[in-house]
Design a protein around this motif. Sequence first.
Motif, PDB file in Angstrom:
ATOM      1  N   PRO A  85      -2.351  -4.929  11.261  1.00  0.00           N
ATOM      2  CA  PRO A  85      -2.125  -6.103  10.421  1.00  0.00           C
ATOM      3  C   PRO A  85      -0.795  -5.983   9.683  1.00  0.00           C
ATOM      4  O   PRO A  85      -0.303  -4.883   9.437  1.00  0.00           O
ATOM      5  CB  PRO A  85      -3.296  -6.054   9.432  1.00  0.00           C
ATOM      6  N   VAL A  86      -0.221  -7.120   9.356  1.00  0.00           N
ATOM      7  CA  VAL A  86       0.940  -7.158   8.470  1.00  0.00           C
ATOM      8  C   VAL A  86       0.381  -7.352   7.062  1.00  0.00           C
ATOM      9  O   VAL A  86      -0.378  -8.288   6.812  1.00  0.00           O
ATOM     10  CB  VAL A  86       1.906  -8.308   8.827  1.00  0.00           C
ATOM     11  N   LYS A  87       0.721  -6.439   6.153  1.00  0.00           N
ATOM     12  CA  LYS A  87       0.231  -6.513   4.778  1.00  0.00           C
ATOM     13  C   LYS A  87       1.391  -6.860   3.863  1.00  0.00           C
ATOM     14  O   LYS A  87       2.511  -6.385   4.076  1.00  0.00           O
ATOM     15  CB  LYS A  87      -0.385  -5.180   4.359  1.00  0.00           C
ATOM     16  N   LEU A  88       1.110  -7.682   2.875  1.00  0.00           N
ATOM     17  CA  LEU A  88       2.162  -8.032   1.923  1.00  0.00           C
ATOM     18  C   LEU A  88       1.614  -7.976   0.515  1.00  0.00           C
ATOM     19  O   LEU A  88       0.434  -8.233   0.274  1.00  0.00           O
ATOM     20  CB  LEU A  88       2.763  -9.400   2.227  1.00  0.00           C
ATOM     21  N   THR A  89       2.484  -7.595  -0.403  1.00  0.00           N
ATOM     22  CA  THR A  89       2.150  -7.567  -1.827  1.00  0.00           C
ATOM     23  C   THR A  89       3.275  -8.265  -2.572  1.00  0.00           C
ATOM     24  O   THR A  89       4.448  -7.987  -2.335  1.00  0.00           O
ATOM     25  CB  THR A  89       1.993  -6.124  -2.350  1.00  0.00           C
TER      26      THR A  89
END
Length: 168
Positions: free
Chosen positions: A66-70
């Motif tokens: 998955p591509v995770k973003l914060t």
Amino acid sequence: MENLLGLLRIHVKRGVNLAIRDIASSDPYIVFHFGNKKLKTHVVKQSVNPEWNDDLTLSVTDPNLPVKLTVYDKDKLSADDKMGEAEFSIAPYLEAIKFRHKIQGGLPNGTIVMKIQPNRQNCLSEESHIVWNQGKLVQNMFLRLLHVECGEVELQLEWIDVPGSKGI
């Protein structure tokens, strides 16, 4: 990179109704994680509706990650504050990319090739469309930020083939 499948360009368009973390606004930026890779946008000063229009490019070796973003609020005198997070799978987009050679030249701009529905397994805030646009397949998405009172991020994905790579 013998396992390179290609490149994923993430066009980070904007944030919508992001959380306030300073006195009356925030200074948001986004950090993306994909496997051991990390990229970030520039900081937009004093905005809860930032327009980033940043292009970030990830090399893809594992299509199942998955591509995770914060989203963070940049602070000068203390640690940056979290403003929410989200993640998304690139697998549906890559499935559509596999079939693009069958549709090249045969579709008008703006044709929706695939729709991805929001559900409990993704962070989509509305239906996401994979669209034929100027000879390319792109995926447009709005992601609802988790672990925060409000906020969404708008992205567009674009696949870039790399000569000599494994391909998908």
